[in-house]
Design a protein around this motif. Structure first.
Motif, PDB file in Angstrom:
ATOM      1  N   PHE A  69       0.829  -1.198   0.000  1.00 22.96           N
ATOM      2  CA  PHE A  69       0.000   0.000   0.000  1.00 22.96           C
ATOM      3  C   PHE A  69       0.863   1.246   0.000  1.00 22.96           C
ATOM      4  CE2 PHE A  69      -2.390  -3.337   2.120  1.00 22.96           C
ATOM      5  CZ  PHE A  69      -3.589  -3.304   1.432  1.00 22.96           C
ATOM      6  N   VAL A  74      -4.063   4.697   1.661  1.00 25.83           N
ATOM      7  CA  VAL A  74      -5.210   5.303   0.989  1.00 25.83           C
ATOM      8  C   VAL A  74      -5.667   4.478  -0.204  1.00 25.83           C
ATOM      9  CG1 VAL A  74      -3.745   6.769  -0.479  1.00 25.83           C
ATOM     10  CG2 VAL A  74      -6.116   7.479   0.051  1.00 25.83           C
ATOM     11  N   ASP A  75      -4.753   3.772  -0.867  1.00 30.34           N
ATOM     12  CA  ASP A  75      -5.134   2.977  -2.034  1.00 30.34           C
ATOM     13  C   ASP A  75      -5.794   1.654  -1.643  1.00 30.34           C
ATOM     14  OD1 ASP A  75      -2.684   2.254  -0.958  1.00 30.34           O
ATOM     15  OD2 ASP A  75      -1.752   1.762  -2.879  1.00 30.34           O
ATOM     16  N   GLY A  76      -5.870   1.375  -0.338  1.00 34.73           N
ATOM     17  CA  GLY A  76      -6.551   0.175   0.136  1.00 34.73           C
ATOM     18  C   GLY A  76      -7.970   0.409   0.580  1.00 34.73           C
ATOM     19  N   GLY A  77      -8.381   1.665   0.642  1.00 35.80           N
ATOM     20  CA  GLY A  77      -9.766   1.990   0.951  1.00 35.80           C
ATOM     21  C   GLY A  77     -10.298   1.338   2.212  1.00 35.80           C
ATOM     22  N   LEU A  78     -11.548   0.885   2.142  1.00 36.58           N
ATOM     23  CA  LEU A  78     -12.206   0.291   3.298  1.00 36.58           C
ATOM     24  C   LEU A  78     -11.588  -1.047   3.688  1.00 36.58           C
ATOM     25  CD1 LEU A  78     -15.937   1.052   2.420  1.00 36.58           C
ATOM     26  CD2 LEU A  78     -14.487   2.245   4.082  1.00 36.58           C
ATOM     27  N   ARG A  81      -8.906  -0.377   6.049  1.00 38.54           N
ATOM     28  CA  ARG A  81      -9.456   0.006   7.354  1.00 38.54           C
ATOM     29  C   ARG A  81     -10.015  -1.203   8.103  1.00 38.54           C
ATOM     30  NH1 ARG A  81     -13.542   4.766   6.052  1.00 38.54           N
ATOM     31  NH2 ARG A  81     -14.090   4.346   8.239  1.00 38.54           N
ATOM     32  N   LYS A  82     -10.561  -2.159   7.371  1.00 38.28           N
ATOM     33  CA  LYS A  82     -11.189  -3.324   7.994  1.00 38.28           C
ATOM     34  C   LYS A  82     -10.165  -4.301   8.555  1.00 38.28           C
ATOM     35  CE  LYS A  82     -14.467  -6.385   8.857  1.00 38.28           C
ATOM     36  NZ  LYS A  82     -15.467  -6.190   9.942  1.00 38.28           N
ATOM     37  N   GLN A 115      -3.828  -4.502  -3.972  1.00 37.30           N
ATOM     38  CA  GLN A 115      -4.260  -3.914  -2.711  1.00 37.30           C
ATOM     39  C   GLN A 115      -5.481  -4.607  -2.117  1.00 37.30           C
ATOM     40  OE1 GLN A 115      -3.489  -1.706  -5.476  1.00 37.30           O
ATOM     41  NE2 GLN A 115      -1.449  -1.694  -4.546  1.00 37.30           N
ATOM     42  N   TYR A 116      -6.149  -5.394  -2.934  1.00 40.19           N
ATOM     43  CA  TYR A 116      -7.381  -6.037  -2.481  1.00 40.19           C
ATOM     44  C   TYR A 116      -7.265  -7.548  -2.575  1.00 40.19           C
ATOM     45  CZ  TYR A 116      -9.482  -1.421  -2.370  1.00 40.19           C
ATOM     46  OH  TYR A 116      -9.768  -0.111  -2.073  1.00 40.19           O
TER      47      TYR A 116
END
Length: 206
Positions: A69, A74-78, A81-82, A115-116
């Motif tokens: 990341f 920021v490029d990992g979004g939610l 955060r999770k 990232q996902y």
């Protein structure tokens, strides 16, 4: 009347003529004792290394993925955060973000940074496989209930036959591991034993 599971989901997909191997997130973060993502076993890593050696010997294209990341995630979004341990993979992840030496990328092998969960989401994986005219995606890596499953589901949705190597994928808990292998076999792809995959790759190319 509820139908028997095998009656509803008993179909299989054929292993194609142009496979590629994808090694998903075999990073130190999953195999380093004490790391938050540590799985407690390296059995899947050892199996993945054997599958990788066979793929290379047979001339099968190999693709690696790892997670990293940008600043602040920021490029990992939610997703960032999770999943709290992902914070260790910011700015490349340092030592925990390194691919394990047993499955280190070889010359000419593609490394996709993602990232996902799915190796397809937001990456060039689909276009790379299409350029190689791949029809079957052999999947090894971690974790079975997360990135392996997500990649298998997206694989079939992109028109590739997903073949998950049972011994070459792993999870932190045997319950989601087995449940997700069950679901993948039932609805999204094929789950093959390592020995069957090695046999299918066939003798090495000269």
């Amino acid at each position: 009347m509820i139908r028997d599971h095998d009656e509803v989901y008993g179909r299989s997909l054929p292993f194609g003529e142009r496979p590629a191997l994808i090694l998903i997130d075999l990073m130190r973060a999953y195999f380093e004792p004490g790391a938050e993502l540590y799985m407690g076993s390296r059995d899947c890593l050892d199996s993945a290394a054997r599958v990788l050696a066979a793929a290379r010997s047979a001339g099968v294209p190999v693709i690696h993925t790892r997670v990293a990341f940008g600043p602040g995630g920021v490029d990992g979004g939610l997703f960032f955060r999770k999943v709290a341990p992902l914070r260790h993979l910011v700015d490349g992840g340092g030592p925990l973000g390194e691919l394990m030496p047993e499955v280190a990328p070889g010359p000419g092998e593609t490394v996709i940074v993602k990232q996902y969960a799915s190796a397809f989401f937001g990456t060039v994986l689909a276009s790379t496989l299409n350029a190689l005219r791949v029809d079957t995606l052999v999947i090894a890596g971690v974790s079975t209930s997360g990135c392996v499953r997500a990649t298998a589901v997206d694989g079939i949705q992109h028109g590739f036959v997903p073949v998950v190597v049972r011994q070459a994928v792993g999870d932190r808990d045997p319950r989601p591991h087995e449940a997700n292998l069950f679901d993948i076999q039932a609805k999204y792809g094929e789950v093959w034993d390592e020995a069957a995959v090695l046999e299918r790759f066939g003798p090495p190319t000269v």
